[in-house]
Design an enzyme around this catalytic site. Structure first.
Site, short mmCIF file in Angstrom:
data_model
loop_
_atom_site.label_atom_id
_atom_site.label_comp_id
_atom_site.label_asym_id
_atom_site.label_seq_id
_atom_site.Cartn_x
_atom_site.Cartn_y
_atom_site.Cartn_z
N ARG A 94 0.83 -1.20 0.00
CA ARG A 94 0.00 0.00 0.00
C ARG A 94 0.87 1.26 0.00
O ARG A 94 0.52 2.25 -0.65
CB ARG A 94 -0.94 0.00 1.21
CG ARG A 94 -1.77 1.28 1.30
CD ARG A 94 -2.79 1.24 2.40
NE ARG A 94 -3.46 2.54 2.51
CZ ARG A 94 -4.48 2.78 3.33
NH1 ARG A 94 -4.96 1.82 4.10
NH2 ARG A 94 -5.03 3.98 3.38
N ASN A 148 -10.59 -4.66 -0.19
CA ASN A 148 -10.64 -3.55 -1.15
C ASN A 148 -9.79 -3.84 -2.39
O ASN A 148 -8.82 -4.59 -2.30
CB ASN A 148 -10.15 -2.26 -0.48
CG ASN A 148 -11.27 -1.54 0.23
OD1 ASN A 148 -12.40 -1.54 -0.22
ND2 ASN A 148 -10.94 -0.91 1.35
N HIS A 200 -17.19 3.16 -3.10
CA HIS A 200 -16.42 4.40 -3.00
C HIS A 200 -16.82 5.41 -4.08
O HIS A 200 -16.08 6.35 -4.36
CB HIS A 200 -14.91 4.13 -3.02
CG HIS A 200 -14.43 3.43 -1.78
ND1 HIS A 200 -13.11 3.15 -1.53
CD2 HIS A 200 -15.11 2.96 -0.70
CE1 HIS A 200 -13.00 2.53 -0.37
NE2 HIS A 200 -14.20 2.41 0.15
N TYR A 250 -15.42 9.84 -0.22
CA TYR A 250 -14.50 9.51 -1.33
C TYR A 250 -14.73 10.38 -2.56
O TYR A 250 -13.84 10.49 -3.40
CB TYR A 250 -14.64 8.03 -1.71
CG TYR A 250 -13.87 7.13 -0.79
CD1 TYR A 250 -12.54 6.81 -1.03
CD2 TYR A 250 -14.46 6.59 0.35
CE1 TYR A 250 -11.82 5.99 -0.18
CE2 TYR A 250 -13.76 5.77 1.22
CZ TYR A 250 -12.43 5.48 0.94
OH TYR A 250 -11.72 4.68 1.80
#
Length: 435
Positions: A94, A148, A200, A250
């Site tokens: 990430r 996700n 999102h 988002y």
């Protein structure tokens, strides 16, 4: 009937919340076995979290047997529900997803833009392998995914797997529902919110309080609402009211693109991306989890951006098992609920939850002001799924450049190449096809 539930990514810091959710619902969800599964890289975390889970169950006095294993196939045999909460490449991946795009002036984010694309490219092949095992070992099980990017992953399972009992989950609608109830100064149970869009990229399309439509009242007051992992400029109330639907936090990445990018670049330059903060929080959480006196979910977990994901999963599983017919927001096949998307595409939408799965509530058309953006993101998801499955460089390039947070041939190409190299270990199909 006793239940067997398998959680893949069992070493996740979110697992204590999942266990807490199952404990408090044991009276309606008689789980006999909870299998926590992880890979070799997650072995230490699995043992730490697993031991905490056992302490939590023992303290609660419920007869749930906790099993810890690195053998996924052993765990999946005869499962009734399978939940997935993985992070392929762990948090170090990430960090790269955020920092590499930002080094070229593009937004780096876990589920949006270039970073979201690469989290999907790493995750989808693994999820589809899990589906193959499920087809053989527990073909009637429900797959509840909150890995996700949840919408993209659910889209991939729907398109490329025979597992049709799949539902994606996100905590954003839960946070929005809570914020809306606070605006109305009302008990959350009395506030009915209908959601439609994509993961999102979801909007609250209507709000009712005690049967009265109060949508315009909420639209005119939607300002500071955000999430732990998303900060930034307040919403312009006049803009939101004219938009006609309530945006999620988002949507800041799209409707405040310049502001959010500037903020992200500043944090990047100060070595303070969200990923690095999450790593610090994870380390603190796992130190807490090691304490043999800890027998409950620590409060610190609620500060993670995905707080309440796990509780949502427990609620969903209970509603399916008990055929409750209540309304929850899920990622599921559209089936005409949103007329702006194809019927067989996955949408994030309010749905009635039954033993046969979700029945999406018909919303119809989204306002023209947001319809195009939703369709653009769906086209990105579909392209990303195809790239993940095929390992085709050009398909990945297509997905990268059509994403509105990239929208650059030059930098899209550069960032694609750098992220491919950075994540080479987790993207073998891309390098096999380029030999």
């Amino acid at each position: 009937m006793s239940l067997k539930i398998v959680t893949i990514g069992g070493g996740s810091s979110y697992t204590p919340e999942l266990v807490e959710g199952f404990i408090k619902r044991y009276h309606e969800l008689p789980i006999e076995e909870l299998w926590l599964v992880d890979c070799e890289a997650g072995k230490e975390k699995l043992e730490i979290v697993g031991n905490l889970a056992k302490r939590m169950v023992e303290k609660a006095g419920v007869p749930i047997k906790i099993f810890l294993t690195l053998n996924r196939r052993e765990a999946l045999k005869g499962a009734d529900f399978v939940t997935t909460q993985m992070r392929v490449g762990l948090l170090d991946a990430r960090v790269k997803d955020e920092r590499i795009p930002l080094s070229h002036g593009l937004l780096g984010q876990e589920t949006n833009g270039a970073g979201g694309l690469f989290k999907g490219l790493r995750t989808i092949p693994v999820i589809l392998d899990i589906c193959k095992d499920m087809e053989e070992l527990c073909p009637n099980a429900w797959l509840i995914n909150f890995t996700n990017p949840a919408g993209m992953v659910t889209e991939a399972v729907n398109r490329y797997s025979s597992i049709k009992r799949v539902i994606g989950l996100c905590n954003v609608p839960i946070d929005m529902h809570t914020a809306i109830a606070n605006i109305l100064n009302a008990d959350k149970s009395k506030v009915k919110v209908t959601f439609g869009g994509l993961n999102h990229m979801v909007f609250a399309t209507s709000v009712f309080l005690d049967g009265e439509d109060v949508t315009s009242q909420v639209l005119s007051k939607w300002g500071k609402q955000s999430m732990n992992n998303i900060t930034g400029t307040e919403w312009n109330n006049a803009f939101v009211k004219e938009l006609g639907v309530i945006p999620s936090p988002y949507q800041r990445y799209y409707f405040m693109a310049k502001e959010t990018l500037e903020e992200a670049v500043k944090k990047y330059e100060e070595n303070g991306t969200r990923a690095e903060k999450v790593k610090e929080m994870e380390e603190e959480l796992f130190e807490m989890y090691k304490d043999t006196e800890l027998k409950e979910k620590p409060k610190l977990l609620e500060k993670r951006g995905g707080a309440y994901y796990s509780d949502a999963a427990c609620s969903l599983i209970s509603s399916i098992y008990n055929d409750k017919g209540d309304i929850q927001v899920v990622n599921t096949v559209n089936r005409g609920a949103l007329s702006d998307l194809d019927p067989d595409e996955v949408a994030e939408v309010s749905a009635v939850i039954t033993k046969e799965g979700p029945i999406p509530i018909t919303i119809g058309k989204l306002p023209k002001a947001v319809k195009g953006l939703v369709q653009q993101i769906k086209s990105f998801e579909v392209a990303a799924c195809e790239a993940a499955v095929t390992g085709d460089y050009n398909k990945a390039l297509l997905a990268m450049i059509i994403n509105p947070l990239v929208a650059s041939q030059r930098y899209g190409n550069i960032v694609l190449d750098e992220l491919l190299e950075a994540h080479k270990e987790y993207l073998p199909n891309f390098f096999e096809t380029r030999k």
